[in-house]
Design a protein around this motif. Structure first.
Motif, PDB file in Angstrom:
ATOM      1  N   HIS A  96      47.666  31.070  63.849  1.00  0.00           N
ATOM      2  CA  HIS A  96      48.614  30.493  62.935  1.00  0.00           C
ATOM      3  C   HIS A  96      48.174  30.024  61.655  1.00  0.00           C
ATOM      4  O   HIS A  96      48.562  29.146  60.973  1.00  0.00           O
ATOM      5  CB  HIS A  96      49.575  29.451  63.534  1.00  0.00           C
ATOM      6  CG  HIS A  96      49.001  28.157  64.003  1.00  0.00           C
ATOM      7  ND1 HIS A  96      49.794  27.271  64.444  1.00  0.00           N
ATOM      8  CD2 HIS A  96      47.796  27.739  64.252  1.00  0.00           C
ATOM      9  CE1 HIS A  96      48.961  25.999  64.696  1.00  0.00           C
ATOM     10  NE2 HIS A  96      47.597  26.480  64.493  1.00  0.00           N
ATOM     11  N   LEU A  97      46.879  30.165  61.365  1.00  0.00           N
ATOM     12  CA  LEU A  97      46.145  29.620  60.134  1.00  0.00           C
ATOM     13  C   LEU A  97      46.809  29.832  58.623  1.00  0.00           C
ATOM     14  O   LEU A  97      47.028  29.043  57.916  1.00  0.00           O
ATOM     15  CB  LEU A  97      44.664  30.096  60.016  1.00  0.00           C
ATOM     16  CG  LEU A  97      43.544  29.378  59.191  1.00  0.00           C
ATOM     17  CD1 LEU A  97      43.789  27.763  59.440  1.00  0.00           C
ATOM     18  CD2 LEU A  97      42.424  29.941  59.265  1.00  0.00           C
ATOM     19  N   GLN A  98      47.549  31.235  58.823  1.00  0.00           N
ATOM     20  CA  GLN A  98      47.978  31.404  57.621  1.00  0.00           C
ATOM     21  C   GLN A  98      49.431  30.757  57.308  1.00  0.00           C
ATOM     22  O   GLN A  98      49.952  30.797  56.182  1.00  0.00           O
ATOM     23  CB  GLN A  98      48.379  33.183  57.617  1.00  0.00           C
ATOM     24  CG  GLN A  98      47.224  34.035  57.527  1.00  0.00           C
ATOM     25  CD  GLN A  98      46.425  33.818  56.185  1.00  0.00           C
ATOM     26  OE1 GLN A  98      47.064  33.537  55.175  1.00  0.00           O
ATOM     27  NE2 GLN A  98      45.034  33.538  56.328  1.00  0.00           N
ATOM     28  N   GLN A  99      49.964  30.026  58.359  1.00  0.00           N
ATOM     29  CA  GLN A  99      51.190  29.432  58.118  1.00  0.00           C
ATOM     30  C   GLN A  99      50.886  27.826  57.659  1.00  0.00           C
ATOM     31  O   GLN A  99      51.718  26.995  57.783  1.00  0.00           O
ATOM     32  CB  GLN A  99      51.870  29.371  59.557  1.00  0.00           C
ATOM     33  CG  GLN A  99      52.169  30.601  60.165  1.00  0.00           C
ATOM     34  CD  GLN A  99      52.816  30.598  61.688  1.00  0.00           C
ATOM     35  OE1 GLN A  99      53.586  29.782  61.974  1.00  0.00           O
ATOM     36  NE2 GLN A  99      52.274  31.691  62.309  1.00  0.00           N
ATOM     37  N   ASP A 100      49.636  27.697  57.390  1.00  0.00           N
ATOM     38  CA  ASP A 100      49.221  26.264  56.968  1.00  0.00           C
ATOM     39  C   ASP A 100      49.528  25.282  57.836  1.00  0.00           C
ATOM     40  O   ASP A 100      50.320  24.283  57.494  1.00  0.00           O
ATOM     41  CB  ASP A 100      50.060  26.157  55.392  1.00  0.00           C
ATOM     42  CG  ASP A 100      49.421  24.916  54.827  1.00  0.00           C
ATOM     43  OD1 ASP A 100      48.108  24.653  55.019  1.00  0.00           O
ATOM     44  OD2 ASP A 100      50.148  24.300  53.836  1.00  0.00           O
ATOM     45  N   PRO A 101      49.015  25.302  59.185  1.00  0.00           N
ATOM     46  CA  PRO A 101      49.345  24.407  60.174  1.00  0.00           C
ATOM     47  C   PRO A 101      48.650  23.070  59.863  1.00  0.00           C
ATOM     48  O   PRO A 101      47.911  22.888  58.777  1.00  0.00           O
ATOM     49  CB  PRO A 101      48.844  24.954  61.491  1.00  0.00           C
ATOM     50  CG  PRO A 101      47.734  25.710  60.960  1.00  0.00           C
ATOM     51  CD  PRO A 101      48.249  26.211  59.667  1.00  0.00           C
TER      52      PRO A 101
END
Length: 542
Positions: free
Chosen positions: A107-112
């Motif tokens: 989920h790194l692309q979701q800016d966690p």
């Protein structure tokens, strides 16, 4: 043979001689911590409650062991907190291998939360970075990191490791460790010996490469072979030449005009392992006086001719090169000539040291102490075989003029300039060399920046004497302000009254306040009997 990713990391750490991991963990490090928990022979985890202390402990440990230390930080925030220590390590050329756990890639692309550009954040503070995206790449990159951390110029290397990568159900190959052959003597030493042998007034600048590469004894031999006066490089991080030696002429000041003045009596200089004469305050002009013949020796080829021209530039291991140079100089310089120079230098330098001793002793008094008296009390109280870790800024400059040290590794400083290094570095040094007393001489501002390191000192029962020079002001800023023509007290430099005994006790560290210069000397003399940390609050006149 293959290993799961986290176990592969542990296998490499064992092979690289890592016996301690310095860290402050978070969720992204949990897979690694689980692997540590399950392993029977895993390295000890040394916990710090702030990343500044963590990196500083690793810095001190690496210097004491001579091996790269391993650091585990937590995501972008933990890495940011550790950047001051990494900047110090890079400037001081301390070999570290540093990892930080990145957020889960799924989920790194979701800016966690907790994610960030770890590589971009670390890039300016380390030698090299590795952004690991595949489990199969981790073992090879980690091997490279350990090799690169030691390669001249030594320094920290960073790896970003996503947390989910360590939990992958896959096996990765662990590449065998390749031993790197050591550098040998530099080519061109014969010409260097001719230049130095022909000098009427030779000098040597002892750089920190001498201390880092265990070339201390070799430099003594080279200096004695030609009778050269020896200066430490400006703001030296190590003891690179014995301060008890008759040829020792003190440290060069960190200004180009002052360096020129100090080197003007000489006609030839050997600059051994010094990083480009790093100045502190600007002054116009080059660092070297005109007409000076320069021989420069370094294991890092980028240093040769970096900031000044050299008549002979030599690249090679400092120890073997200096031993060979000493042998060649004995053929160039008659023994009676070298001995005569040593005798005259000893008389001159002894007179200078006596004047400094007299001034310091005359300043003895009850607290608050004069800076000269505080520095002298520490210097004269040091037990045999002590390691001095110094981050005292203004009092530290006086201490350097007064200490009488002749064992390699007995003085440690950081030229990096990031405050708060000293407490953690002293704890790391005590862990690395448990048989040697460790005395950390700290400024009050430096102590405030690194205070969390006292928690680790108490947790590890590190037998360190922390000596805090407490003058209630950023003295070095006030001094510079006055030299610039400023009047009164410079805004933003007053700390006010501080009781460091209370701060120490909060972290579980015993503490006492020095009542006089004689009392301070007695406390320092007892450093070798400590079984745990002790902080001494030293009131110093502002």
């Amino acid at each position: 043979m293959g290993h799961r990713p986290a176990l592969a990391v542990l296998d490499i750490l064992r092979g690289e001689g890592v016996d301690r991991i310095f860290g402050n963990p978070g969720t992204t490090e949990l897979p690694f911590l689980a692997a540590l928990q399950d392993a029977d022979d895993a390295p000890e985890y040394v916990l710090g409650v702030h990343e500044g202390a963590v990196v500083s402990m690793a810095d001190g440990y690496a210097r004491g062991t001579g091996r790269p230390a391993f650091v585990s930080l937590h995501v972008a925030a933990g890495l940011a907190n550790g950047l001051i220590g990494l900047l110090n390590a890079r400037r001081s050329r301390t070999p570290l291998v540093v990892t930080a756990g990145q957020q889960d890639r799924r989920h790194l692309q979701q800016d966690p939360m907790l994610s960030g550009d770890l590589v971009g954040l670390a890039a300016s503070a380390v030698k090299a970075t590795y952004d690991i995206q595949h489990a199969r790449d981790l073992p090879l990159a980690l091997r490279r990191a350990f090799a690169l951390a030691l390669r001249p110029p030594a320094g920290p290397v960073f790896l970003s490791v996503p947390m989910d990568l360590l939990t992958e159900d896959t096996e990765v190959e662990v590449p065998p460790r390749t031993s790197t052959p050591p550098l040998g003597p530099a080519p061109g030493l014969e010409r260097a010996a001719v230049l130095l042998g022909a000098a009427a007034r030779p000098a040597i600048v002892a750089g920190d490469g001498v201390g880092r590469e265990d070339a201390f004894g070799a430099l003594v031999r080279a200096a004695e072979a030609c009778g050269a006066h020896v200066h430490h490089q400006p703001m030296a991080d190590c003891l690179d030449f014995p301060t008890t030696h008759p040829l020792y002429a003190g440290a060069l000041p960190p200004r180009h005009d002052a360096i020129r003045a100090a080197l003007s009596p000489y006609d030839t200089v050997l600059i051994a392992g010094a990083h480009a004469f790093t100045p502190h305050h600007y002054s116009p002009g080059p660092p070297l006086p005109p007409g000076l013949t320069v021989v420069q020796l370094d294991s890092d080829p980028d240093e040769i001719g970096r900031n000044f021209a050299a008549d002979a530039g030599l690249v090679g291991a400092l120890g073997p090169s200096l031993h060979r140079l000493a042998d060649l100089l004995r053929e160039q310089v008659p023994a009676h000539t070298a001995k005569g120079r040593i005798l005259r230098a000893g008389e001159h330098h002894a007179a200078e040291r006596d004047r400094a001793e007299s001034a310091a002793r005359a300043a003895y008094s009850p607290a608050p102490l004069a800076p000269w008296a505080a520095a002298h009390a520490v210097a004269r109280g040091l037990p045999p075989n002590t390691v001095v870790v110094e981050e005292a800024i203004t009092v530290g400059l006086l201490l350097r003029r007064l200490v009488r040290l002749d064992r390699p590794g007995s003085y440690t400083h950081t030229v990096g300039g990031g405050l708060g290094w000293g407490i953690g570095a002293a704890v790391g040094r005590a862990l690395a060399e448990p048989g040697r007393p460790v005395v950390a001489v700290l400024g009050d501002g430096c102590t405030l920046f690194g205070l969390q390191g006292l928690w680790s000192a108490a947790r590890q029962s590190a037998p360190v004497l922390f000596v805090v020079m407490n003058n209630g002001v950023y003295r070095t800023l006030q001094d510079t302000y006055e030299t610039m023509g400023g009047l009164g007290v410079c805004p933003g430099t007053e700390l006010g009254p501080l009781d460091f005994t209370q701060a120490a006790r909060f972290f579980g560290v015993d503490a006492v306040r020095a009542e006089s210069a004689d009392h301070l000397r007695e406390l320092v003399a007892g450093a070798g009997q400590l079984t745990g940390p002790l902080l001494v609050d030293v009131p110093v006149r502002a």
